[in-house]
Write a protein that holds these residues in place. Structure first.
Motif, PDB file in Angstrom:
ATOM      1  N   GLY A 162     -31.012 -73.226 -44.333  1.00  0.00           N
ATOM      2  CA  GLY A 162     -29.805 -72.778 -43.654  1.00  0.00           C
ATOM      3  C   GLY A 162     -28.863 -73.919 -43.318  1.00  0.00           C
ATOM      4  N   GLY A 163     -29.423 -75.029 -42.813  1.00  0.00           N
ATOM      5  CA  GLY A 163     -28.568 -76.168 -42.465  1.00  0.00           C
ATOM      6  C   GLY A 163     -27.886 -76.769 -43.672  1.00  0.00           C
ATOM      7  N   LEU A 164     -28.632 -76.954 -44.777  1.00  0.00           N
ATOM      8  CA  LEU A 164     -28.043 -77.591 -45.960  1.00  0.00           C
ATOM      9  C   LEU A 164     -27.065 -76.663 -46.684  1.00  0.00           C
ATOM     10  N   VAL A 165     -27.381 -75.375 -46.705  1.00  0.00           N
ATOM     11  CA  VAL A 165     -26.425 -74.426 -47.289  1.00  0.00           C
ATOM     12  C   VAL A 165     -25.133 -74.414 -46.486  1.00  0.00           C
ATOM     13  N   HIS A 166     -25.263 -74.469 -45.172  1.00  0.00           N
ATOM     14  CA  HIS A 166     -24.075 -74.495 -44.317  1.00  0.00           C
ATOM     15  C   HIS A 166     -23.241 -75.735 -44.567  1.00  0.00           C
ATOM     16  N   GLU A 167     -23.886 -76.857 -44.789  1.00  0.00           N
ATOM     17  CA  GLU A 167     -23.155 -78.084 -45.093  1.00  0.00           C
ATOM     18  C   GLU A 167     -22.390 -77.955 -46.411  1.00  0.00           C
TER      19      GLU A 167
END
Length: 869
Positions: free
Chosen positions: A514-519
């Motif tokens: 989730g964090g990397l996709v959001h980035e």
């Protein structure tokens, strides 16, 4: 010439007519023969049973003499003797005719007869007569206009009838309990609906009066439930009570009146909980109270409503704080550790969430409330911990005390910083609790990580200040949450708590992805998003597979499988973003997937089991899909015709299918022999894909531009025949499933017939300039061409089967010729007005003549040939 044509047409039309007549005659003869056989059998049976004296009791001369006729008058009584038992007649030597079962009409008559002669016949007949009478009465009063009764009298009649049912149900409570309870609940339900109709539909009741009457009915229903110990009645009453404000609403938005009414209802729930441990009733009150309260807060709450709303929130919290205590108190002494977890943990979570929404601009006050709740739960835990029967409830309150005390910290600090601290602290507590085998630190660690996630989400307002991809506080916070989850999963796995470790692992994976996709979504242009996510999937698959190689776990293998499978939707996204997979940064992304995905599959060689096989299965399906879309787009850019694009789409799949047949060792890498078991399923799926593409190509025009269209050597048909040859090679190999190998001859024959038919229609389209639509089917040229081609195929099969002694092949040819004959009669006769239609009839006639000359009869069976018959 015209007379000859007319004669041919009449003859063709007469053949099926003569066949129908012959079938009808044969059916009539069979029916008459059956009747005669049954009559003969019945006569023989009657003659056998008419002999009253056995043959062995007669003298020899009497046994052969004819039986004299019976006298006209009965013999004297003294002459009458009891005859010996008669043996049943012997069955006929030939096959015995079996009488058919009763027909549908006979079965219906028998069922009606049973209905009128079995069971409680008077009741059945009486109900039928009664229904008929009531129907006649209703029709009469309707015709006379006697049903136009004022609505007041109708509602009054319904009310009187419901009260009568209620009284009768109360009278029957000791004799027929279930019947009585259902009657009481239904009667009160009818009364509530009557009040609703009088208020909402007909404006006959004042809102206050309707509300009071509804409360009285609900209270009465609850009293009946407690007195008769019926949880069903209580649930029905509380449900009706909570629904009453909704159906009696006037739209005044009087939340004080609404919550006051709900306070009375919850007091009733509390009172019932004092006497009865009905958990369903408690949950119903909780869900409706806080559910409707939350809906009102989202839709209509304003800051100025705080003073009139806060007391009700505190009151509802107090009710459902104490109801679990009453629930535990009403349990037997041996079961008082049974905790209503839904209310114990759901009440503070929902209530504090609503409180936070009301005080979102006052974080310090909200922090003080969190400290107060922590103190309250600590006091309850201290009061209950000394009682052994309430120990589980005391521990639950202790956990809530620690949670609210911890939650007070982030309310005044930076959300993202607090989240990072909480995440690491939570992972440490989980590790310590597992080392010491104490569940309280473990639970506290889990709650701290949830609190860290909550703090991270609350800090969403600060995300806009981030300036660089990955090198920002938001990305680091999500990464810390993921690391904390993975660390907790590792600790649980070392301690033998695999199921808990799975939850932590999924939690960490959620924050990682989730964090990397959001980035990627925040910082990259839209056209590069699918490429970056493909790299993320490849990197994740590789890291997880490497961990699996050192610490094998099924969930790690499944994660690798999911990451490789993510290539399919990302491929479609790339197609949408830059028309083909290798556009933009797609080439680099697929290179990363090739290298890291291959290494990930190699790392799954040990201990992955079925997950590794499925991963490699999808891996070998992914790459032909990528290449097909790429080649198809290149053909489109080059301005090639539709046939070339069909060939471009199918070419990678044809190559892969050929490799699975000739070079399976290449396809089995990197798993090696572990992938051999998947070979039959993999080849079946490949040929299903090729079969669908083969069928799809038949319905396309198949333009071969810039080259002219030629039969067999155009790109679309080259693909079709290559697929057919590969399928034939596979069906004649040991890898094909046994049922397909057994049916390969008819399968290939049908496929060849379809291919030749398609070739004929495409030739008509390209050479005859006939449009590829419905006009092609209506075209005389197309119909004549099909007639000739099918006739030639039928003749070849017919003659070849006869000459080689293959009866099945001869039958196929005969059936095909019969189909062509039907086509001539039903379709081609419409085209007899032109030369092509006439030619189709002549061609068929000539070919049939050829067949009649070379193979007039089917081949004889082999046994007859050997015997010289």
């Amino acid at each position: 010439m015209e007379a000859l044509i007319v004669m041919l047409v009449l003859a063709a039309l007469a053949i099926p007519l003569l066949l129908v007549v012959a079938l009808v005659m044969i059916a009539g003869l069979r029916r008459r023969i059956g009747v005669l056989e049954r009559a003969l059998f019945d006569g023989a049976a009657t003659a056998a049973t008419s002999r009253e004296v056995p043959r062995h009791a007669m003298p020899v001369d009497e046994a052969v003499a004819p039986v004299p006729p019976m006298p006209a008058s009965p013999p004297p009584a003294a002459w009458v003797a009891t005859p010996p038992p008669i043996a049943p007649p012997p069955l006929p030597a030939g096959p015995t005719p079996v009488s058919a079962g009763p027909g549908l009409l006979e079965r219906g008559i028998a069922a009606a007869k049973r209905w009128f002669t079995e069971g409680n016949v008077p009741v059945k007949i009486g109900m039928l007569v009664l229904l008929a009478g009531v129907a006649a009465l209703l029709k009469y009063v309707s015709d006379q206009g006697l049903l136009d009764v004022p609505i007041e009298l109708r509602l009054a009649g319904i009310t009187v009838a419901a009260l009568a049912l209620l009284g009768f149900g109360w009278q029957q409570r000791d004799h027929r309990r279930l019947f009585a309870l259902a009657l009481q609940g239904g009667a009160i339900g009818v009364l509530l609906l009557t009040i609703f109709a009088a208020f909402k539909r007909y404006d006959m009741l004042d809102p206050a009066l309707a509300f009071i009457a509804s409360i009285a009915l609900v209270a009465g229903l609850c009293v009946l439930a407690v007195v008769q110990n019926s949880r069903t009645l209580a649930v029905l009453g509380i449900l009706a009570g909570f629904m009453a404000p909704l159906w009696l609403s006037t739209g005044s938005n009087n939340h004080v009146g609404l919550f006051s009414y709900y306070a009375v209802l919850n007091a009733g729930v509390f009172a019932i909980a004092w006497f009865r441990p009905w958990r369903a009733l408690n949950l119903l009150g909780f869900v409706f109270t806080f559910g409707i309260g939350m809906a009102w807060g989202v839709l209509q709450y304003r800051a100025e409503d705080l003073a009139t709303t806060q007391p009700f929130l505190a009151l509802f919290f107090a009710f459902y704080l104490l109801i679990p205590l009453l629930y535990a108190r009403r349990q037997p002494a041996a079961k008082r550790d049974l905790v209503d977890g839904s209310l114990v943990f759901g009440t503070p979570l929902v209530a504090f969430s609503l409180q936070a929404a009301m005080l979102h601009d006052q974080p310090m006050l909200l922090a003080g409330i969190a400290v107060g709740l922590a103190a309250l739960y600590a006091v309850l835990a201290r009061a209950l911990v000394a009682r052994a029967s309430y120990r589980v409830l005391a521990q639950s309150h202790a956990v809530l005390a620690v949670g609210f005390a911890t939650l007070a910290i982030p309310l005044a600090l930076s959300a993202r910083a607090t989240g990072a601290v909480f995440a690491l602290e939570g992972a440490g507590l989980v590790w310590l609790g597992l080392r010491q085998r104490r569940w309280l630190p473990q639970a506290s660690g889990a709650l701290l990580q949830v609190a860290a996630a909550f703090a991270f989400v609350v800090g969403a307002d600060y995300w806009q200040g981030d300036a660089r991809l990955l090198l920002n506080a938001t990305a680091m916070g999500a990464l810390l949450l993921a690391i904390a989850g993975f660390a907790s999963a590792w600790s649980c796995r070392r301690a033998g708590r695999g199921s808990v470790g799975l939850v932590y692992y999924l939690w960490g994976l959620l924050w990682w992805l989730g964090g990397l996709v959001h980035e990627c979504v925040r910082f990259l242009p839209d056209r590069h998003e699918p490429d970056a996510l493909l790299v993320l999937a490849a990197v994740t698959a590789w890291i997880v597979a490497e961990v699996h190689r050192r610490q094998p776990a099924q969930v790690l293998a499944l994660t690798t499988l999911c990451m490789l499978a993510a290539g399919f939707p990302l491929l479609l996204w790339q197609q949408h973003a830059h028309t083909q997979p290798f556009g933009g940064m797609g080439g680099l992304a697929w290179l990363a997937m090739l290298l890291l995905g291959s290494r990930a599959l190699h790392a799954l060689r040990q201990g992955a089991g079925m997950a590794a096989s499925i991963a490699q299965f999808l891996w070998w399906l992914l790459w032909p899909t990528v290449l097909s879309l790429t080649l198809q787009q290149l053909a489109r850019h080059a301005g090639l015709g539709q046939g070339w694009m069909v060939l471009a789409l199918a070419l990678p799949w044809l190559l892969l299918a050929a490799l699975t047949i000739r070079r399976w060792r290449w396809i089995s890498l990197p798993l090696g022999t572990a992938f051999d078991a998947a070979r039959p399923a993999f080849q079946c799926l490949l040929f299903v894909v090729l079969g669908l593409a083969w069928l799809w190509a038949h319905v396309l025009p198949g333009d071969a531009s810039p080259l002219p269209w030629l039969p067999l050597v155009n790109p679309a048909e080259l693909m079709q025949w290559a697929a057919l040859l590969l399928a034939a090679r596979w069906l004649y190999s040991e890898q094909a499933p046994l049922p397909l190998r057994r049916g390969r001859i008819p399968l290939l024959a049908i496929a060849g017939f379809i291919a030749l038919t398609s070739l004929t229609l495409h030739a008509v389209h390209h050479w005859g300039q006939v449009a590829w639509d419905g006009a092609l089917w209506r075209s005389t040229l197309a119909q004549t061409s099909l007639t000739v081609v099918w006739s030639v195929l039928g003749v070849i099969a017919w003659v070849w089967g006869s000459r080689r002694g293959q009866r099945v092949l001869w039958t196929v040819g005969a059936v095909l010729m019969a189909v062509v004959l039907a086509k001539l009669i039903l379709i081609d006769r419409q085209h007899l007005g032109n030369l092509l239609g006439i030619a189709s009839f002549i061609a068929y006639g000539l070919l049939c003549t050829v067949v009649g000359y070379f193979a007039p009869a089917p081949p004889r069976p082999a046994s007859l040939v050997e015997e010289g018959e």
